[in-house]
Motif scaffolding. Structure first.
Motif, PDB file in Angstrom:
ATOM      1  N   ALA A 294       0.833  -1.200   0.000  1.00 54.64           N
ATOM      2  CA  ALA A 294       0.000   0.000   0.000  1.00 54.64           C
ATOM      3  C   ALA A 294       0.871   1.256   0.000  1.00 54.64           C
ATOM      4  O   ALA A 294       0.567   2.238  -0.706  1.00 54.64           O
ATOM      5  N   GLU A 295       1.959   1.232   0.780  1.00 52.92           N
ATOM      6  CA  GLU A 295       2.859   2.382   0.821  1.00 52.92           C
ATOM      7  C   GLU A 295       3.513   2.606  -0.539  1.00 52.92           C
ATOM      8  O   GLU A 295       3.644   3.749  -1.002  1.00 52.92           O
ATOM      9  N   GLU A 302       1.538   9.341  -5.335  1.00 52.78           N
ATOM     10  CA  GLU A 302       2.008  10.684  -4.979  1.00 52.78           C
ATOM     11  C   GLU A 302       3.022  11.192  -5.988  1.00 52.78           C
ATOM     12  O   GLU A 302       3.045  12.392  -6.301  1.00 52.78           O
ATOM     13  N   ALA A 303       3.874  10.283  -6.480  1.00 55.73           N
ATOM     14  CA  ALA A 303       4.862  10.693  -7.485  1.00 55.73           C
ATOM     15  C   ALA A 303       4.164  11.131  -8.771  1.00 55.73           C
ATOM     16  O   ALA A 303       4.532  12.141  -9.389  1.00 55.73           O
ATOM     17  N   TYR A 304       3.129  10.344  -9.198  1.00 56.35           N
ATOM     18  CA  TYR A 304       2.374  10.712 -10.389  1.00 56.35           C
ATOM     19  C   TYR A 304       1.671  12.053 -10.189  1.00 56.35           C
ATOM     20  O   TYR A 304       1.660  12.905 -11.083  1.00 56.35           O
ATOM     21  N   LEU A 305       1.077  12.225  -8.988  1.00 61.94           N
ATOM     22  CA  LEU A 305       0.376  13.474  -8.701  1.00 61.94           C
ATOM     23  C   LEU A 305       1.345  14.654  -8.709  1.00 61.94           C
ATOM     24  O   LEU A 305       1.045  15.716  -9.266  1.00 61.94           O
ATOM     25  N   ALA A 306       2.512  14.457  -8.072  1.00 63.45           N
ATOM     26  CA  ALA A 306       3.503  15.532  -8.029  1.00 63.45           C
ATOM     27  C   ALA A 306       3.957  15.890  -9.441  1.00 63.45           C
ATOM     28  O   ALA A 306       4.130  17.077  -9.767  1.00 63.45           O
ATOM     29  N   LEU A 326      -0.970  24.848   8.076  1.00 60.65           N
ATOM     30  CA  LEU A 326      -1.047  24.755   6.622  1.00 60.65           C
ATOM     31  C   LEU A 326      -0.227  23.564   6.138  1.00 60.65           C
ATOM     32  O   LEU A 326       0.822  23.250   6.703  1.00 60.65           O
ATOM     33  N   PHE A 327      -0.730  22.921   5.104  1.00 60.34           N
ATOM     34  CA  PHE A 327       0.037  21.874   4.417  1.00 60.34           C
ATOM     35  C   PHE A 327       0.089  22.223   2.951  1.00 60.34           C
ATOM     36  O   PHE A 327      -0.935  22.547   2.345  1.00 60.34           O
ATOM     37  N   TRP A 328       1.303  22.172   2.359  1.00 61.44           N
ATOM     38  CA  TRP A 328       1.493  22.450   0.948  1.00 61.44           C
ATOM     39  C   TRP A 328       2.091  21.239   0.244  1.00 61.44           C
ATOM     40  O   TRP A 328       2.922  20.522   0.798  1.00 61.44           O
ATOM     41  N   SER A 329       1.681  21.031  -0.984  1.00 64.50           N
ATOM     42  CA  SER A 329       2.393  20.075  -1.833  1.00 64.50           C
ATOM     43  C   SER A 329       3.668  20.751  -2.328  1.00 64.50           C
ATOM     44  O   SER A 329       3.842  21.962  -2.206  1.00 64.50           O
ATOM     45  N   GLN A 330       4.554  19.955  -2.919  1.00 62.67           N
ATOM     46  CA  GLN A 330       5.826  20.486  -3.384  1.00 62.67           C
ATOM     47  C   GLN A 330       5.639  21.586  -4.438  1.00 62.67           C
ATOM     48  O   GLN A 330       6.403  22.550  -4.496  1.00 62.67           O
TER      49      GLN A 330
END
Length: 512
Positions: A294-295, A302-306, A326-330
């Motif tokens: 699952a990880e 997450e890599a595809y999304l990034a 706050l949380f931000w994506s890269q």
């Protein structure tokens, strides 16, 4: 300590010796325990016999004596006080009434065998106290022999072992509980010696690695550990044995008996051991293969999304209204031109980079989201940011409350600077085309008016080569078919040629 024939020894304990006038330890011990006392006539009391009786009554244990046939003859005061029986009641086999019913048959049978053998013996049993309660005692009997080796007397003691029995019972129950936990645990349990050789494993661990308990006893945990993890795992074990750490946790791969690999999480500790059991290592092993899969799937996602966010210049963010975190994506860090390693985590410091003209609208939006969270209303905003080097970016942000959590808002922020530039350029191009079209229309109007005033028409013929029909010629050349099918006339040309023209310009048909 008094020796007897056969080399065995017994320890005689006395509490009050100084209370006996003219009596010494050696005399009492010899008189009461020494087998040679059998040569003395037992039915005759010599000087000091009363003193001996006082000593026997004073020793901190229950003492008794019996005849050669095992029939009880004497009980000391402690024995009588403990059981509440009189000497007459306990004589012969009367003492049996003080034995616990569950122990009586075994104890009597054992006593008959000891008497028949003429050898010392001991057995555990429960003896009733004067208040009716039972306590555990160790029954010991030793024969006194004459010079011919015949039994002339039996001497015995009943030693209180209640505390020891309670400790043993507690230990037994503890071991039973441990065994139950060991066998019924939902995770694998493995015990090894300090060299890593398996001592015991439960069925969960055995199923996990595919080996039987007997097969595991022939290997060590390093034999099962994937080679990529052996060195690090053994270093941790060394630290554990040397006392540098109390326990450790490691995720690694085991190679199963069939060669396949399985991910496990091991919590390992050193068990100190005891007088009976040396130190050993205990590992609680959990199958984490599904979690690892699952990880890995999540990491890929997450890599595809990034990557997708990077390609589309769209970042995602989360705002916790309760904690203001706050949380931000890269991609958000890239959009705002922050180094995530230096910044650590997202903060409201990015507000300083919002264009001064757009800050009031941005702040109003922030307050509206916080105050209307329960209304679950999404919001959109276009604003600009100014980077440290003066670059201006145009951003588009969408925010939407999370219904499930009730205190979080999720959103996106998109860098639309390039789109804004492209749209501006397109608008400029369209405006230029519009202006040129209008200029051309004006030019055509001026030309038509000039031709009308000058009675001058204009015409054009399309290149006949464009209408070639592919007629074959010498050397397979394509010869054009010439004609006037593609001619063009101005309006003034139509007026000039009206008498012989077949069609007017309004007919929409081509002139020849």
């Amino acid at each position: 300590m008094a020796s007897r024939r056969g080399g065995s020894k017994r320890v005689a304990r006395f509490e009050v010796l100084t209370l006996v006038p003219g009596c010494t330890w050696r005399y009492v011990a010899r008189r009461f325990y020494n087998p040679r006392m059998a040569s003395l006539p037992h039915d005759v009391e010599g000087p000091g016999d009363e003193a001996i009786r006082l000593v026997v009554d004073s020793i901190p244990t229950l003492a008794w004596s019996a005849g050669p046939d095992g029939s009880a003859e004497f009980f000391n005061r402690r024995w009588l006080d403990y059981t509440g029986l009189s000497a007459e009641q306990a004589a012969g086999s009367g003492w049996a009434v003080a034995i616990h019913p569950d122990d009586l048959n075994d104890l009597m049978e054992y006593w008959r065998r000891v008497v028949a053998s003429g050898q010392p013996g001991e057995i555990e049993g429960r003896l009733r106290r004067s208040d009716g309660a039972y306590g555990w005692f160790l029954f010991r009997a030793t024969p006194s022999l004459d010079k011919n080796g015949r039994v002339v007397k039996w001497y015995g003691t009943n030693t209180d072992i209640e505390e020891r029995k309670r400790a043993e019972d507690a230990l037994r129950k503890s071991e039973e509980r441990w065994r139950s936990v060991f066998e019924n645990s939902a995770i694998g349990v493995a015990l090894t010696d300090l060299n890593g050789r398996f001592l015991a494993t439960n069925h969960v661990f055995q199923e996990m690695v595919g080996y039987t308990e007997e097969e595991l006893r022939a290997v060590s945990f390093l034999d099962l550990t994937h080679e990529d993890y052996r060195q690090a795992n053994w270093a941790l074990i060394t630290d554990l044995v040397e006392g540098k750490r109390r326990q450790f946790q490691i995720e690694k791969k085991y190679r199963r008996k069939d060669g396949s690999l399985i991910w496990v999480s091991n919590n390992v500790s050193l068990v100190p051991g005891s007088e009976r059991v040396p130190r050993f290592i205990m590992a609680l092993s959990e199958d984490i293969a599904q979690r690892k899969h699952a990880e890995e799937a999540l990491q890929r996602s997450e890599a595809y999304l990034a990557e997708a966010q990077k390609l589309t210049h769209t970042g995602s963010w989360v705002w916790n209204l309760r904690t203001d975190a706050l949380f931000w994506s890269q991609e958000v860090f890239r959009i705002y031109d922050y180094d995530p390693e230096k910044m650590g985590h997202a903060t409201w410091d990015f507000f300083e980079r919002i264009h001064p003209e757009d800050r009031p609208r941005f702040e109003q939006r922030r307050e509206r989201i916080a105050s209307t969270q329960n209304a679950r209303t999404p919001s959109e905003i276009d604003f600009r940011i100014v980077l440290p080097d003066g670059t201006i970016k145009h951003l588009h942000s969408i925010a939407h409350p999370v219904i499930e959590s009730g205190d979080e808002v999720v959103g996106t922020v998109m860098d639309v600077t390039e789109q804004r530039k492209a749209r501006a350029e397109l608008e400029r191009a369209l405006e230029e085309i519009k202006q040129r079209t209008e200029a051309l229309q004006r030019s055509e109007a001026y030309l038509a008016e000039a031709q009308k005033l000058a009675h001058t028409g204009s015409w054009a013929v399309r290149d006949p080569m464009e209408d070639a029909q592919g007629v074959a010629g010498p050397g397979d050349e394509v010869l054009p078919r010439r004609g006037w099918e593609t001619s063009y006339w101005s309006k003034e040309m139509y007026r000039i040629a009206t008498p012989f023209a077949r069609h007017s310009p309004e007919s929409g048909e081509r002139n020849h």
